[in-house]
Write an enzyme that holds these catalytic residues in place. Structure first.
Site, PDB file in Angstrom:
ATOM      1  N   LYS A  94       0.809  -1.224   0.000  1.00 26.25           N
ATOM      2  CA  LYS A  94       0.000   0.000   0.000  1.00 26.25           C
ATOM      3  C   LYS A  94       0.841   1.274   0.000  1.00 26.25           C
ATOM      4  CE  LYS A  94      -4.423  -1.547   1.807  1.00 26.25           C
ATOM      5  NZ  LYS A  94      -4.196  -2.996   2.036  1.00 26.25           N
ATOM      6  N   SER A 109       1.849  -9.794  -1.042  1.00 23.54           N
ATOM      7  CA  SER A 109       1.485  -8.381  -0.861  1.00 23.54           C
ATOM      8  C   SER A 109       1.842  -7.814   0.503  1.00 23.54           C
ATOM      9  CB  SER A 109      -0.012  -8.199  -1.124  1.00 23.54           C
ATOM     10  OG  SER A 109      -0.773  -9.081  -0.317  1.00 23.54           O
ATOM     11  N   GLU A 132     -10.150   7.429   3.592  1.00 24.19           N
ATOM     12  CA  GLU A 132     -11.086   6.600   4.344  1.00 24.19           C
ATOM     13  C   GLU A 132     -10.449   5.228   4.438  1.00 24.19           C
ATOM     14  OE1 GLU A 132     -11.588   4.404   1.028  1.00 24.19           O
ATOM     15  OE2 GLU A 132     -12.089   6.518   0.822  1.00 24.19           O
TER      16      GLU A 132
HETATM   17  C1  LIG Z   1      -4.986  -4.017   1.536  1.00 25.86           C
HETATM   18  C2  LIG Z   1      -4.272  -5.263   1.245  1.00 25.86           C
HETATM   19  C3  LIG Z   1      -4.648  -6.113   0.177  1.00 25.86           C
HETATM   20  C4  LIG Z   1      -5.845  -5.871  -0.677  1.00 25.86           C
HETATM   21  O1  LIG Z   1      -5.856  -4.692  -1.402  1.00 25.86           O
HETATM   22  P1  LIG Z   1      -5.624  -4.665  -2.995  1.00 25.86           P
HETATM   23  O2  LIG Z   1      -5.971  -3.280  -3.366  1.00 25.86           O
HETATM   24  O3  LIG Z   1      -6.548  -5.683  -3.582  1.00 25.86           O
HETATM   25  O4  LIG Z   1      -4.214  -5.004  -3.226  1.00 25.86           O
HETATM   26  C5  LIG Z   1      -3.873  -7.229  -0.084  1.00 25.86           C
HETATM   27  N1  LIG Z   1      -2.806  -7.539   0.683  1.00 25.86           N
HETATM   28  C6  LIG Z   1      -2.433  -6.768   1.729  1.00 25.86           C
HETATM   29  C7  LIG Z   1      -1.240  -7.175   2.529  1.00 25.86           C
HETATM   30  C8  LIG Z   1      -3.153  -5.617   2.049  1.00 25.86           C
HETATM   31  O5  LIG Z   1      -2.770  -4.867   3.085  1.00 25.86           O
END
Ligand SMILES: *Cc1c(COP(=O)(O)O)cnc(C)c1O
Length: 394
Positions: A92, A379, A114
């Site tokens: 993010k 992610s 938000e």
């Molecule tokens: C917020 C988040 C997601 C999901 O958000 P996307 O916009 O779909 O990427 C996925 N993995 C992690 C670790 C997150 O914090």
């Protein structure tokens, strides 16, 4: 990338999806951003500032780790793109650091966001502290209760967390409050956390996250001699980490793109967030896309064990990738994600975020060849999910 079928067009559409369905009072703010974002992103100065921040603050490039034990287990070659190793522990930050730079270039002095689970709120509060900008984060009153550690982080970083007390007191209500604030305070910048919202947000956030696939290409070239893998796999909440991991492969039709949604307790259980599987066309957060709704067109409450995938819609790019068949959409249950998290932890010494564990669980559902090169976008890291893991593994 203007003459390709997966890029946004001038009116903000990916095929039939996207656009900017917003109240008239918001038009001037969104137009100002639309008229400026590409000029800014493409400028030499922005590219220089953005790269410097990515390198020295976010900690990029993130490694591309070949996971040998997992590769053996699945009889193929698996690489993890390590977004878990960024500052704040998830992808993010790639987006928030880019958007706050754009805000600064546009002369904005106050940031509005938000947040649902609080992770985007924390990533926003982080960059506001770095840039010395006022930060107001709207959050459903119920979510504030459920996500106390992230609320504490935002406050420590100097953000003001404002409870949304209308409706279900969750993300949708926080979004309404944030939009109301933006209309009243046009000198503010509204910082959105995924590839959702009215045009130009989905395209802007995709471009800012596209650093992920840019690096994968460079790293795979060194590693295998070929920038293209056979598969890229990523989880989808709103779709920003997937959009970033897919971006530079969208027109490489021999690279299979796999998007993984959270099916919660199962796609037919009523407790799910598998938008593409059970949703249909509608309007959410200012764009035309796929979302989960009841017979009267009311948006239904999503459910997933993973807070970051607990979203009733999906970005318009993903709706288009699903409709055209460019990406394959799979869904993974809570239990499958928990199991996959444990496998990664015990075979590679990496504790993934619950969201990322959904992408890992997809490895069980695909038949790979021995020579395939498979990239899973990891992610985020699992520290924030330890309470959930402990509950399920003890
Ligand atoms: C917020 C988040 C997601 C999901 O958000 P996307 O916009 O779909 O990427 C996925 N993995 C992690 C670790 C997150 O914090």
């Amino acid at each position: 990338m203007s003459n390709n079928k997966y890029a946004v067009n001038e009116r903000g559409y990916y095929g039939q999806f996207g656009g900017a369905y917003i109240p008239e009072l918001l038009r001037a703010n969104v137009d100002e951003l639309r008229e400026n974002y590409l000029k800014i992103i493409n400028s030499e100065q922005f590219q220089k500032d953005y790269k410097r921040l990515l390198d020295n603050y976010v900690g990029r490039p993130t490694p591309l780790t070949k996971v040998e034990n997992l590769s053996k287990r699945f009889g193929t070659n698996i690489y993890l793109k390590r977004e878990d190793l960024t500052h704040t522990g998830a992808h993010k930050i790639n987006n928030t650091i880019g958007q706050i730079l754009i805000a600064k270039y546009m002369g904005k002095t106050r940031i509005i966001a938000e947040t649902g689970a609080g992770q985007h709120g924390v990533a926003t509060a982080t960059v506001c502290a770095l840039f010395g900008l006022e930060c107001v984060v709207y959050m459903g009153a119920l979510d504030i209760e459920r996500q106390a550690p992230n609320v504490a982080r935002m406050k420590m970083l100097g953000a003001k967390v404002v409870p949304a007390i209308s409706g279900n007191q969750t993300l949708k209500d926080a979004t309404n409050e944030a939009i109301r604030d933006w209309i009243a305070n046009p000198y503010s910048f509204y910082l959105i956390g995924s590839v959702v919202g009215p045009h130009p947000y989905p395209d802007m956030v995709t471009r800012l996250q596209s650093i992920i696939s840019k690096e994968i290409r460079e790293q795979l070239t060194v590693e295998t001699g070929n920038p293209n893998p056979n598969y890229v796999i990523a989880c989808v909440g709103g779709g920003s980490n997937a959009a970033g991991a897919f971006y530079h492969y969208l027109n490489e039709e021999n690279v299979k793109l796999v998007a993984v949604e959270a099916s919660g307790l199962g796609v037919d259980s009523g407790e799910t967030a598998a938008t593409i599987t059970i949703g249909d066309v509608g309007f959410i957060h200012g764009s035309k896309t796929m979302l989960m709704q009841d017979e009267d067109g009311q948006i239904t409450e999503p459910y997933s064990i993973s807070a970051g995938l607990d979203y009733p819609g999906v970005g318009p790019l993903h709706a288009h990738l699903a409709e055209t068949g460019r990406a394959q959409f799979l869904s993974v249950t809570d239990q499958e994600a928990l199991d996959a998290a444990k496998v990664l932890a015990q075979s590679e010494g990496i504790i993934p975020a619950l969201e990322s564990a959904h992408a890992l669980a997809a490895l069980e559902k695909i038949k790979f060849l021995k020579e395939d090169v498979v990239v899973v976008n990891l992610s985020g890291r699992g520290d924030k999910d330890m309470e959930t893991y402990m509950k399920h593994f003890n």
